[in-house]
Write an enzyme that holds these catalytic residues in place. Structure first.
Site, PDB file in Angstrom:
ATOM      1  CE  LYS A 148     -93.709  67.644 -32.321  1.00 40.40           C
ATOM      2  NZ  LYS A 148     -94.546  66.635 -31.663  1.00 40.40           N
ATOM      3  N   GLY A 201     -88.007  50.554 -29.731  1.00 38.06           N
ATOM      4  CA  GLY A 201     -87.858  51.724 -28.872  1.00 38.06           C
ATOM      5  C   GLY A 201     -88.648  51.570 -27.589  1.00 38.06           C
ATOM      6  CB  ALA A 202     -88.251  49.651 -24.587  1.00 41.74           C
ATOM      7  N   GLY A 203     -88.611  53.355 -24.789  1.00 41.06           N
ATOM      8  CA  GLY A 203     -88.401  54.566 -23.989  1.00 41.06           C
ATOM      9  C   GLY A 203     -89.614  54.825 -23.107  1.00 41.06           C
ATOM     10  CB  VAL A 206     -94.423  56.045 -25.485  1.00 40.73           C
ATOM     11  CG1 VAL A 206     -95.738  55.425 -25.952  1.00 40.73           C
ATOM     12  CG2 VAL A 206     -94.590  57.539 -25.284  1.00 40.73           C
TER      13      VAL A 206
HETATM   14  P1  NAD Z   1     -88.106  58.329 -25.660  1.00 39.52           P
HETATM   15  O1  NAD Z   1     -86.948  59.158 -26.130  1.00 39.52           O
HETATM   16  O2  NAD Z   1     -88.378  58.215 -24.227  1.00 39.52           O
HETATM   17  O3  NAD Z   1     -87.995  56.851 -26.260  1.00 39.52           O
HETATM   18  C1  NAD Z   1     -87.479  56.532 -27.504  1.00 39.52           C
HETATM   19  C2  NAD Z   1     -86.660  55.267 -27.305  1.00 39.52           C
HETATM   20  O4  NAD Z   1     -86.268  54.775 -28.581  1.00 39.52           O
HETATM   21  C3  NAD Z   1     -85.383  55.480 -26.483  1.00 39.52           C
HETATM   22  O5  NAD Z   1     -85.325  54.562 -25.417  1.00 39.52           O
HETATM   23  C4  NAD Z   1     -84.269  55.249 -27.493  1.00 39.52           C
HETATM   24  O6  NAD Z   1     -83.111  54.673 -26.897  1.00 39.52           O
HETATM   25  C5  NAD Z   1     -84.945  54.300 -28.457  1.00 39.52           C
HETATM   26  N1  NAD Z   1     -84.336  54.276 -29.793  1.00 39.52           N
HETATM   27  C6  NAD Z   1     -83.688  55.261 -30.446  1.00 39.52           C
HETATM   28  N2  NAD Z   1     -83.276  54.820 -31.652  1.00 39.52           N
HETATM   29  C7  NAD Z   1     -83.693  53.534 -31.758  1.00 39.52           C
HETATM   30  C8  NAD Z   1     -83.557  52.533 -32.749  1.00 39.52           C
HETATM   31  N3  NAD Z   1     -82.933  52.787 -33.915  1.00 39.52           N
HETATM   32  N4  NAD Z   1     -84.091  51.314 -32.522  1.00 39.52           N
HETATM   33  C9  NAD Z   1     -84.726  51.050 -31.368  1.00 39.52           C
HETATM   34  N5  NAD Z   1     -84.866  51.958 -30.375  1.00 39.52           N
HETATM   35  C10 NAD Z   1     -84.359  53.188 -30.581  1.00 39.52           C
HETATM   36  O7  NAD Z   1     -89.375  58.941 -26.459  1.00 39.52           O
HETATM   37  P2  NAD Z   1     -90.908  58.678 -26.144  1.00 39.52           P
HETATM   38  O8  NAD Z   1     -91.443  59.835 -25.392  1.00 39.52           O
HETATM   39  O9  NAD Z   1     -91.084  57.301 -25.627  1.00 39.52           O
HETATM   40  O10 NAD Z   1     -91.523  58.775 -27.611  1.00 39.52           O
HETATM   41  C11 NAD Z   1     -91.356  57.717 -28.537  1.00 39.52           C
HETATM   42  C12 NAD Z   1     -92.022  58.080 -29.858  1.00 39.52           C
HETATM   43  O11 NAD Z   1     -93.414  58.339 -29.643  1.00 39.52           O
HETATM   44  C13 NAD Z   1     -91.490  59.346 -30.529  1.00 39.52           C
HETATM   45  O12 NAD Z   1     -91.525  59.187 -31.917  1.00 39.52           O
HETATM   46  C14 NAD Z   1     -92.466  60.427 -30.111  1.00 39.52           C
HETATM   47  O13 NAD Z   1     -92.537  61.480 -31.052  1.00 39.52           O
HETATM   48  C15 NAD Z   1     -93.749  59.634 -30.103  1.00 39.52           C
HETATM   49  N6  NAD Z   1     -94.761  60.198 -29.222  1.00 39.52           N
HETATM   50  C16 NAD Z   1     -94.518  60.344 -27.897  1.00 39.52           C
HETATM   51  C17 NAD Z   1     -95.496  60.868 -27.066  1.00 39.52           C
HETATM   52  C18 NAD Z   1     -95.280  61.001 -25.577  1.00 39.52           C
HETATM   53  O14 NAD Z   1     -96.276  61.159 -24.842  1.00 39.52           O
HETATM   54  N7  NAD Z   1     -94.063  60.931 -25.086  1.00 39.52           N
HETATM   55  C19 NAD Z   1     -96.737  61.255 -27.608  1.00 39.52           C
HETATM   56  C20 NAD Z   1     -96.963  61.061 -28.964  1.00 39.52           C
HETATM   57  C21 NAD Z   1     -95.965  60.535 -29.770  1.00 39.52           C
END
Ligand code: NAD
Length: 348
Positions: A84, A180-182, A184
Site C-alpha cells: 500500500k 459514507g455514500a461515496g 462504493v
Molecule cells: P469515497 O471517498 O468515494 O467515499 C467516502 C465517502 O465517505 C465520501 O462521500 C465522504 O464524504 C464520506 N465521509 C467522510 N467522512 C465521513 C463521516 N465521518 N461520516 C460519513 N461519511 C463520511 O471512497 P470510496 O472509494 O467509496 O471508499 C470508501 C471506503 O471503502 C474506504 O475506506 C476505502 O478504503 C474502502 N474501499 C474502497 C474500494 C474501492 O473500490 N473504491 C475498495 C476497497 C475498499
C-alpha cells in the site's frame, strides 16, 4: 528496557518486507510505500492520499493497510501479495499532476515489486498520471478503470449472505445504515434499494445526501448517530476505525458488513463484537471486489475469471462463519488465520 520508537518496533510492523519513504522536493511529494508480503505474487494495493497530521500517522496507516492487502488478496484467491502507498497531502487542494507523476517514478523504482492503484483520495485520472511514469499501475482509464462498483457488488453479495445466515431472511425489508455514500457506498445503496432494503445514510456532502434521499428514499442520520440508528445492518463505507469499543457497546445492529478498510479501531474489538452477538463480516474479505477487478491483469486473469471470483466472495465468508461458529473465535481472527494459511501455501 528499550525505548526504541523506530519502524521495527512499531506496533503495526508485522514483518513487512520493506517500507520506503519518498520525497520529491520539486513537486512536494511525500509518500510512504509499504510492501508487506510477496509470497503469493507482486505486492498490490492502492494509494491513499490524505492530509495526515504527521509522518508517523501516515506510517501506521501504510503498515496496517499493506498487511490488510496481503490478507485481502490471499482470501480473494489472487496470486498477489500485499502493499500500500500513502501520500501525505490534501486530495482536494494539494494533489497535482507533478506529484502523481513523482509518485509514479517512485513506484517505477520498485521495479514491479509493488503495483499501485486507486484508494481514498485518488481518481482514475490520477492513475493515468502515474501510468505516464510506470507500467506498475492498476485501474487506469485505458485499462480496468474504476473498481468501486465491483467493490460494492462484493459487499452486497456478502451482506445478503450474512443476513440470510444471521436473520434467516432476504434483504427485502431489512434496514441497512450506510456510513459514507461515496463511490462504493452509493453504489451499494443503489443495489440494496433495488432489493427493497430500507436505507439510512450518513454522509457529510449535502449533494450526495440529497441524491440518496431523492433517488433511494433513504433516511438521513448524522455521522455520530448512524451506528446507533437502530438498523439491522451497519455498513461502514467511509474511512476506517468506526468500530471502537464505545461504538460496539452502543450499537443495536445484528450485522456489520461494509466496504471501509480497517474498520476495527483496535484488534480486541473483534472479540467485543462477538461477545455482543454482532456478526462482523471481515472488511478485507467483503471489500475485495475492487482489487479483484483491477488486479486481474497483473494476476493474469480474464475479466470473466475476475467477475466469477467476486461472485464467490460469499463462499469464503461462509467458510469464515462456519469456522468461527465451530471454534467460538471472533470472525476477524478466523479470517486472519485463513489468509495467513493461504499466504503460507497451506490448505485453502
Ligand atoms: P469515497 O471517498 O468515494 O467515499 C467516502 C465517502 O465517505 C465520501 O462521500 C465522504 O464524504 C464520506 N465521509 C467522510 N467522512 C465521513 C463521516 N465521518 N461520516 C460519513 N461519511 C463520511 O471512497 P470510496 O472509494 O467509496 O471508499 C470508501 C471506503 O471503502 C474506504 O475506506 C476505502 O478504503 C474502502 N474501499 C474502497 C474500494 C474501492 O473500490 N473504491 C475498495 C476497497 C475498499
Amino acid at each position: 528496557m528499550s525505548h526504541e520508537t523506530g519502524v521495527f518496533s512499531h506496533p503495526d510492523h508485522d514483518g513487512h518486507e520493506s517500507v520506503v519513504f519518498h520525497a520529491d522536493p520539486a513537486s512536494g511529494l511525500r509518500a510512504i510505500i509499504a510492501i508487506h508480503d510477496r509470497a503469493l505474487g507482486p505486492a498490490a494495493g492502492g494509494c491513499r492520499i490524505h492530509p495526515y497530521p504527521d509522518g508517523m500517522t501516515a506510517l501506521a496507516d501504510a503498515l496496517r493497510l499493506s498487511r490488510g492487502m496481503s490478507y485481502k488478496n490471499a482470501l480473494a484467491g489472487l496470486p498477489l501479495g500485499g502493499g500500500k502507498a500513502v501520500i501525505i497531502a490534501d486530495p482536494r487542494t494539494d494533489k497535482t499532476e507533478a506529484k502523481m507523476r513523482a509518485f509514479g517514478r517512485a513506484v517505477e523504482g520498485l521495479a514491479g515489486r509493488y503495483v499501485t492503484g486507486e484508494d481514498v483520495g485518488c481518481a482514475v485520472a490520477d492513475m493515468d498520471a502515474v501510468k505516464r511514469e510506470t507500467a506498475h499501475v492498476m485501474g487506469a482509464s485505458d485499462a480496468e478503470g474504476d473498481p468501486s462498483t465491483h467493490t460494492a457488488r462484493g459487499v452486497f453479495l456478502c451482506m445478503e449472505r450474512a443476513v440470510q445466515a444471521r436473520l434467516g431472511r432476504s434483504l427485502d425489508g431489512v434496514h441497512v445504515a450506510i456510513k459514507g455514500a461515496g463511490n462504493v457506498g452509493f453504489a451499494l445503496a443503489r443495489m440494496l434499494h433495488e432489493r427493497g432494503t430500507r436505507l439510512t445514510v450518513a454522509e457529510p456532502r449535502d449533494d450526495i445526501r440529497a441524491r440518496a434521499v431523492a433517488e433511494l428514499g433513504a433516511a438521513v442520520a448524522g455521522p455520530d448517530d448512524i451506528v446507533t440508528a437502530g438498523a439491522d445492518v451497519f455498513a461502514p463505507c467511509a474511512l476506517g476505525g468506526d468500530l471502537t469499543a464505545e461504538a460496539v457497546a452502543a450499537m443495536r445492529c445484528a450485522i456489520v458488513c461494509g466496504a471501509a478498510n480497517n474498520q476495527l479501531a483496535e484488534p480486541r474489538v473483534d472479540g467485543l463484537l462477538r461477545d455482543r452477538g454482532v456478526l462482523y463480516c471481515p472488511d478485507y474479505l467483503v471489500n475485495a471486489g475492487g482489487i479483484v477487478a483491477i488486479g486481474r491483469t497483473v494476476a493474469g486473469w480474464t475479466e470473466d475469471q475476475a467477475l466469477a471470483a467476486i461472485e464467490r466472495l460469499p463462499e469464503t465468508l461462509d467458510r469464515v462463519l462456519a469456522d468461527a461458529a465451530a471454534s467460538a473465535a471472533p470472525t476477524g481472527q478466523v479470517a486472519d488465520a485463513l489468509a495467513r494459511a493461504r499466504m503460507q501455501g497451506g490448505a485453502a
